[in-house]
Design a protein around this motif. Structure first.
Motif, mmCIF file in Angstrom:
data_model
loop_
_atom_site.group_PDB
_atom_site.id
_atom_site.type_symbol
_atom_site.label_atom_id
_atom_site.label_comp_id
_atom_site.label_asym_id
_atom_site.label_seq_id
_atom_site.Cartn_x
_atom_site.Cartn_y
_atom_site.Cartn_z
ATOM 1 N N ASP A 166 84.687 71.701 48.593
ATOM 2 C CA ASP A 166 85.488 71.561 47.383
ATOM 3 C C ASP A 166 86.469 72.715 47.352
ATOM 4 O O ASP A 166 86.153 73.823 47.788
ATOM 5 C CB ASP A 166 84.569 71.604 46.163
ATOM 6 C CG ASP A 166 85.250 71.119 44.888
ATOM 7 O OD1 ASP A 166 86.386 70.610 44.993
ATOM 8 O OD2 ASP A 166 84.657 71.249 43.816
ATOM 9 N N ARG A 656 78.783 64.673 37.751
ATOM 10 C CA ARG A 656 79.495 65.940 37.875
ATOM 11 C C ARG A 656 80.906 65.685 38.352
ATOM 12 O O ARG A 656 81.209 64.665 38.983
ATOM 13 C CB ARG A 656 78.779 66.873 38.842
ATOM 14 C CG ARG A 656 78.642 66.305 40.250
ATOM 15 C CD ARG A 656 78.198 67.363 41.237
ATOM 16 N NE ARG A 656 77.998 66.780 42.549
ATOM 17 C CZ ARG A 656 76.837 66.786 43.202
ATOM 18 N NH1 ARG A 656 75.780 67.335 42.654
ATOM 19 N NH2 ARG A 656 76.744 66.243 44.404
ATOM 20 N N GLY A 657 81.779 66.625 38.050
ATOM 21 C CA GLY A 657 83.160 66.480 38.504
ATOM 22 C C GLY A 657 83.902 67.789 38.393
ATOM 23 O O GLY A 657 83.560 68.678 37.614
ATOM 24 N N TYR A 659 88.121 69.448 38.839
ATOM 25 C CA TYR A 659 89.544 69.287 39.131
ATOM 26 C C TYR A 659 90.154 70.681 39.132
ATOM 27 O O TYR A 659 89.889 71.496 38.234
ATOM 28 C CB TYR A 659 90.264 68.422 38.097
ATOM 29 C CG TYR A 659 91.746 68.278 38.402
ATOM 30 C CD1 TYR A 659 92.184 67.323 39.303
ATOM 31 C CD2 TYR A 659 92.677 69.129 37.828
ATOM 32 C CE1 TYR A 659 93.528 67.190 39.619
ATOM 33 C CE2 TYR A 659 94.032 69.010 38.131
ATOM 34 C CZ TYR A 659 94.453 68.040 39.038
ATOM 35 O OH TYR A 659 95.779 67.918 39.350
ATOM 36 N N LYS A 738 90.120 67.272 43.701
ATOM 37 C CA LYS A 738 89.330 66.542 42.707
ATOM 38 C C LYS A 738 88.031 66.066 43.343
ATOM 39 O O LYS A 738 88.035 65.569 44.485
ATOM 40 C CB LYS A 738 90.111 65.345 42.196
ATOM 41 C CG LYS A 738 89.384 64.472 41.180
ATOM 42 C CD LYS A 738 90.068 63.129 41.005
ATOM 43 C CE LYS A 738 91.508 63.298 40.558
ATOM 44 N NZ LYS A 738 92.194 61.981 40.399
ATOM 45 N N THR A 739 86.902 66.236 42.652
ATOM 46 C CA THR A 739 85.635 65.648 43.077
ATOM 47 C C THR A 739 84.948 65.026 41.875
ATOM 48 O O THR A 739 85.008 65.555 40.767
ATOM 49 C CB THR A 739 84.683 66.686 43.706
ATOM 50 O OG1 THR A 739 84.319 67.648 42.720
ATOM 51 C CG2 THR A 739 85.325 67.374 44.886
ATOM 52 N N ILE A 740 84.308 63.894 42.095
ATOM 53 C CA ILE A 740 83.514 63.208 41.075
ATOM 54 C C ILE A 740 82.230 62.752 41.741
ATOM 55 O O ILE A 740 82.278 62.093 42.789
ATOM 56 C CB ILE A 740 84.260 62.000 40.480
ATOM 57 C CG1 ILE A 740 85.597 62.435 39.873
ATOM 58 C CG2 ILE A 740 83.394 61.306 39.437
ATOM 59 C CD1 ILE A 740 86.453 61.273 39.421
ATOM 60 N N ASP A 760 79.514 61.465 46.206
ATOM 61 C CA ASP A 760 80.615 62.297 45.702
ATOM 62 C C ASP A 760 81.931 61.793 46.262
ATOM 63 O O ASP A 760 82.076 61.618 47.482
ATOM 64 C CB ASP A 760 80.418 63.759 46.112
ATOM 65 C CG ASP A 760 79.320 64.439 45.335
ATOM 66 O OD1 ASP A 760 79.566 64.824 44.184
ATOM 67 O OD2 ASP A 760 78.198 64.579 45.879
ATOM 68 N N TYR A 762 85.872 62.656 46.820
ATOM 69 C CA TYR A 762 86.722 63.838 46.922
ATOM 70 C C TYR A 762 88.162 63.432 47.217
ATOM 71 O O TYR A 762 88.422 62.391 47.843
ATOM 72 C CB TYR A 762 86.215 64.787 48.009
ATOM 73 C CG TYR A 762 86.080 64.169 49.373
ATOM 74 C CD1 TYR A 762 87.145 64.118 50.263
ATOM 75 C CD2 TYR A 762 84.868 63.612 49.776
ATOM 76 C CE1 TYR A 762 87.021 63.543 51.516
ATOM 77 C CE2 TYR A 762 84.727 63.025 51.029
ATOM 78 C CZ TYR A 762 85.806 62.999 51.891
ATOM 79 O OH TYR A 762 85.681 62.412 53.121
#
Length: 985
Positions: A166, A656-657, A659, A738-740, A760, A762
């Motif tokens: 990340d 989770r996320g 930015y 960005k990750t979610i 996840d 990305y």
């Protein structure tokens, strides 16, 4: 923290799946060690720690960013003999290509022998490497040193590796664009441990094997602690001769278009091609066109390339025609057995000494004075193969009478403005490049309680220095000129005309069949073929200070923060050998001095706030935010930020996320690397034989537009000019990340075991990315572009020039701000643990999917997506199952790289194309067994159990090793047995 707590820490990482999306290498050891211990009781034993991706101390791992943990135990079970091998594995890199010891024949940033890591396929310059949370400075040779060399890491003292996939520039500063790799050493280690490991390739007669010995020791008292290690790692050379898939490289063209060697009736081994471990025109001479006898496989009666043949007594006596007119280049001799001595895996010897310690002052807030020291010496080398194109001047007494008719070309630099009479294409043999890199790193710091309750401070300074001496064997142009200018010595031989002023000069050998065949006088070779030595020094100084602790309380808990300042200064000084600087290396690149420095001041902070806890539909809602202000000497100031959120609606579901924004200041070499002019083979000209069947129609139109003949064949080297971008206004690159993620840990009925699943998404987008496009890519993209763009001189064609008279190509491949790089994808993880019989079984599955890997060079260019193409697989995966009971543990693992296909990108129809541009799925199987006795552990296993060779592709598009793509995701060693012994005293 004791050794026991380190093992329990790994277990906590596994249990806290809300923060861990990839724990493939860590979870097995953790569960095996603690099969009879509950997760909750383990977690209570773990001290507060700082996890990569955050500077805030925690007692849990519920962080918003996905983190992977690699423990030393699992690395050993997989047969990795060094931290480098573990970090460059498919499980860590997601299948993206890395710079390894298989790149010995290629020019790479950091020089020969360097090993680097780049996450998400975005290269090592966008991945930050830390040792105990502090930057590892670049190391290597030549002017393009800019990334951490994994060879410097102290394998024996490493406890675990944390990999953050990340962006984290707001937390760590420049370079943390695609991710962060943090290496944590053993803390408070006590005792004495000896470790030995041998990896033995079984398919290469032992070549390419590696050995590592280490000794680790530690002790502690009431107020002090000290630990350290010394280790030696030795990897043997693996040559092209040692592996079946590299002994006979062929073009591998489809539609039966390989050149068939008339001497064997089969596809020719080591032909003259544009990619791979190529052959070279040898054992031949070049003359003006003359009538003569055709060699077997040659056509016509008029030739300008000839091979010695004592049986020819007409035409050009003693020679048979092998080139000119409609003849294929591969009629000539292109293979020398000594080509198989080239390095496939370059050898290396590494010695590392590491030490760390601390002393409790009982003052300054119960402060500890701590320090680290690291010394590393790397000796690496690469064996290559050289052709010598030796020009004999028109009228030279060294030319025999039967060749006196020839005028080959104007002077090419060896004949003092006299025309070249004959050029000899000599298979010279092997050459060696060597590097010795000495790396040192010193850290001193003070940490303790701040004057505010529950606040801590940490102040440190570090200094790193990399010093490299590198050597390559080169033909010196001035000496060749001297030796080719000869007069009679009065005794039937020759001497240098300059002998009176230079008594050491040795006359060049007279042109003969034996000379053309590579039999050269040793005294002459020793005079003209000399080592050229250069030095590279890179230093970095870092001063940092930080405080962390609680800010205030909310109903859900305390809001905590971290605030810090950091100053960094880096300097590079690369001084190539004088002959390289002055262009005195014959048919080799020139290199100018690279010298420059940069410094930066930064202020940064991080805050974590629990917004909700144990509320309806919100067991947890935690917000994390970080920011950084940066002021570089090189490009000015900037700010970055990152926001993360962890939400648990119920106990076993976590969302989770994150930015954030990231940046990367251009590395010193990208700013200041001295202008370098190199020359690539004339075979790289994309217009060679451009009317052949199957050639891209755009290329045909573009080559025709330049006025080139339909049977055009370049005789001029391609000049490639590279330079730093500071003078051209090179800017920092900026990016968004960005990750979610979703983590599921459903409660299973009693006795069913434990299950965890994480996915996840990305997305990284880099603007103004700093990079070189690569001369080969520039040429291909230019000449295969739409003719309208070609004629308008836009896109890649802006970087290409062709001389209107000689048709020679010049490619500008300097560092520029590329418009856009985008990487998107998903990481999937499944983990299942269950007590079975007397022990515990554990299954792990991790898959990385790339949904987009695209870039464009200029803003007005379209995005090109490389996902699923050769060397850019859409999917990679790893899986393993292990079982641990009593003193035993067994493991079986699989690594998978999905098949790739580049036909669509190059607009080729696989049904009619001459190129093989597709490879199937690639699988590697590994198995191991471990037994732990009283004070000792023995691990044995086999990597690449089924002896899977790399897949094959054709030449002409991608770089190859033998017939295989040059790609670190494939195993070049073959089936390899390994044995590791660890003994505690």
């Amino acid at each position: 923290m004791s050794t026991r707590k380190n093992l329990l820490l790994s277990t906590t990482v596994v249990a806290g799946a809300a923060a861990v999306s990839l724990t493939l290498l860590s979870s097995g050891a953790a569960f095996a060690q603690a099969a009879a211990t509950s997760v909750n009781s383990q977690a209570s034993d773990v001290d507060e720690v700082v996890v990569v991706g955050s500077r805030i101390r925690r007692d849990n791992y519920n962080a918003p960013s996905p983190t992977q943990v690699v423990t030393r135990e699992e690395a050993t079970l997989q047969g990795f003999a060094s931290t480098t091998e573990a970090l460059q594995s498919t499980a860590v890199t997601g299948g993206t290509s890395q710079i390894t010891n298989a790149y010995g024949g290629y020019v790479v940033n950091g020089g020969g022998g360097v090993n680097t890591i780049g996450l998400r396929g975005m290269g090592p310059s966008r991945t930050l490497v830390l040792l105990n949370g502090r930057r590892v400075s670049p190391a290597g040779s030549r002017g393009s040193v800019g990334a951490a060399d994994l060879n410097v890491l102290p394998t024996a003292m490493i406890d675990r590796v944390e990999v953050l996939r990340d962006g984290a520039s707001s937390v760590y500063g420049s370079d943390a664009v695609a991710g962060v790799v943090n290496i944590e050493t053993r803390k408070n280690f006590e005792g004495l441990v000896f470790e030995a490991q041998r990896n033995e390739p079984l398919e290469a007669n032992g070549a390419g094997g590696s050995t590592r010995f280490s000794l680790t020791a530690g002790a502690r008292g009431d107020r002090w602690r000290a630990a350290g290690s010394i280790e030696h790692y030795d990897r043997d050379e693996l040559t092209l001769r040692d592996r079946a898939f590299t002994r006979c490289q062929t073009d591998g063209f489809l539609q039966g278009e390989d050149y068939i060697d008339p001497l064997t009736g089969k596809s020719k081994c080591y032909p003259i091609t544009t990619t791979g471990s190529n052959g070279s025109a040898i054992n031949s001479i070049g003359t003006s066109f003359a009538t003569g006898v055709a060699a077997q496989g040659a056509v016509g009666t008029s030739f300008n390339r000839w091979r010695p043949n004592s049986g020819v007594n007409s035409g050009v006596i003693g020679f048979e025609g092998v080139g000119g007119g409609a003849n294929n280049l591969n009629v000539r001799d292109t293979f020398d057995d000594r080509m198989l001595n080239e390095s496939l895996i370059s050898p290396v010897e590494i010695t590392t000494i590491y030490g760390e310690g601390g002393y409790q002052l009982h003052a300054l807030g119960n402060a500890e004075l701590y320090g680290e020291v690291l010394f590393n010496n790397r000796k690496s080398s690469q064996t290559g193969y050289r052709q010598l194109a030796l020009d004999y001047a028109k009228g030279s007494p060294l030319i025999p009478s039967n060749l006196a008719f020839s005028t080959f070309s104007p002077d090419q630099g060896l004949n003092q403005d006299q025309d070249v009479g004959v050029r000899a294409f000599i298979g010279f043999g092997n050459d060696t490049s060597k590097q010795e890199v000495n790396f040192s790193r010193y850290v001193v710091g003070l940490k303790g309680d701040f004057f505010l309750p529950d606040w801590r401070y940490d102040v440190s300074a570090s200094y790193s220095r990399s010093r490299s001496d590198y050597t390559s064997e080169q033909f010196l142009t001035d000496r060749l000129i001297e030796t080719l200018d000869v007069v009679s010595n009065g005794a039937g031989g020759f001497e240098c005309r300059a002998l009176a002023s230079n008594p050491g000069c040795i006359a060049a050998p007279a042109l003969s069949s034996s000379v053309v065949g590579g039999k050269l006088p040793k005294d002459w070779v020793d005079y003209v073929f000399r080592p050229v030595r250069g030095t590279t020094e890179f230093t970095e100084t870092i001063l940092s200070a930080g405080i962390d602790g609680p800010l205030f309380s909310l109903p859900a808990g305390q809001v905590v923060g971290f605030f810090g300042l950091e100053y960094r200064k880096s300097e590079i000084d690369d001084t190539p050998g004088l002959d390289s600087q002055t262009g005195n290396t014959y048919n080799y690149s020139t290199s100018a001095i690279t010298r420059g420095s940069d410094s930066v001041w930064e202020a940064f902070g991080e805050i974590e706030a629990p917004l909700l806890r144990d509320a309806p539909f919100a067991k947890e809602l935690t917000l994390n935010g970080s920011f950084r202000y940066t002021d570089y000497d090189s490009y000015g100031d900037d700010t970055t930020y990152k926001i993360g959120l962890v939400y648990r609606p119920i106990d076993w579901i976590t969302v989770r996320g994150t930015y954030g924004t990231s940046y990367r200041a251009p590395a010193l070499f990208e700013q200041f690397v001295g202008a370098t002019t190199g020359f690539q083979s004339s075979t790289q000209d994309r217009c060679n034989n451009y009317t052949a069947p199957g050639v891209n129609p755009n290329r045909v139109a573009n080559c025709t537009a330049e006025g080139l003949a339909a049977d055009y064949q370049s005789t001029q080297s391609v000049r490639v000019i590279t330079a730093g971008g500071a003078d051209a206004g090179l800017k920092a690159e900026t990016s968004t990340n960005k990750t979610i993620g979703l983590v599921l840990q459903p409660p299973l009925p009693s006795g069913w075991g434990d299950l965890a699943f994480a996915v996840d998404y990305y997305e990284i987008e880099v603007k103004n990315g700093v990079d070189r496009t690569g001369f080969s890519n520039i040429l291909t993209r230019c000449y295969d572009s739409n003719p309208a763009d070609f004629n308008a001189d836009v896109g890649f064609c802006r970087l290409v020039e062709r001389d209107s008279v000689t048709h020679a190509l010049t490619v500008h491949d300097s560092y520029v701000n590329l418009a856009t790089d985008i990487v998107k994808g998903l990481d999937y993880t499944v983990r299942y643990r269950k007590d079975v019989g007397p022990g515990t079984a554990l299954f792990n599955l991790a898959i990385t999917q790339y949904t987009e890997v695209s870039n464009k060079l200029f803003e007005d260019d379209p995005l090109e997506d490389y996902k699923g193409m050769i060397n850019n697989p859409e999917f990679t995966g790893t899986a393993d199952v292990s079982y641990a009971w009593d003193k035993w543990r067994v493991r079986y693992g699989v690594e998978w790289v999905k098949g790739t296909d580049s036909y669509a990108y190059y607009e080729e129809d696989p049904a009619t194309s001459q190129y093989d541009l597709a490879v199937g799925d690639y699988w590697l199987h590994n198995a191991s067994v471990q037994y732990s006795g009283e004070g000792w552990t023995l691990t044995a296993g086999v990597r690449n159990l089924l002896n899977e060779d790399p897949p094959t592709i054709s030449s002409g598009v991608y770089n190859r090793i033998g017939n295989a793509p040059l790609y670190s995701g494939y195993d070049y060693l073959g089936r390899t047995a390994f044995l590791n012994l660890t003994k505690s005293f």
